[in-house]
Write a protein that holds these residues in place. Structure first.
Motif: not given
Length: 132
Positions: A29-55
């Motif tokens: 998923v991190a690979y796919e996010a980095l393929k779609r978005e810039s580094l910082f946008d991908a980091m936010a996407t993955v971090a926010n998504g994982i944090a929300a899924a964990a919650s």
């Protein structure tokens, strides 16, 4: 072929089933996010998504900012160094990412403290390159 792109979409829309989302899925998923978005946008996407899924799964303390940052940066660097046709090829070429070896750049326990879960720590140990 894996469904990492679909999992990224599910992570974004809040429908990802965290109970079946393993470490290899995180990398894909991190690979796919980095393929779609810039580094910082991908980091936010993955971090926010994982944090929300964990919650949603009732385990908000499972999210770790330090580990997420470390893996996102390492994956981005490797993607920049070499072109991969897809996430499966990337994972096959980088099996060390599946072992958590990247965490050897942190002193014992540093990357898994409560504080490391909330804020991203940088590695505090020198990278040791093994030569063959």
């Amino acid at each position: 072929m894996s469904n990492y792109s679909d999992q990224l979409d599910q992570l974004n829309d809040g429908t990802l089933d965290a109970s079946t989302f393993g470490h290899q899925d995180h990398i894909g998923v991190a690979y796919e996010a980095l393929k779609r978005e810039s580094l910082f946008d991908a980091m936010a996407t993955v971090a926010n998504g994982i944090a929300a899924a964990a919650s949603r799964a009732g385990a908000p303390d499972k999210f770790n900012a330090t580990i997420t940052l470390a893996f996102m940066c390492e994956i981005a660097e490797r993607m920049e160094a070499r072109n991969f046709p897809d996430a499966d090829s990337f994972i096959a070429a980088n099996p060390d990412l599946l072992t958590g070896a990247i965490l050897k750049r942190y002193s014992n326990g540093r990357a898994v403290t409560a504080q490391a879960r909330r804020i991203a720590f940088l590695p505090d140990l020198a990278l040791v390159v093994e030569r063959s």
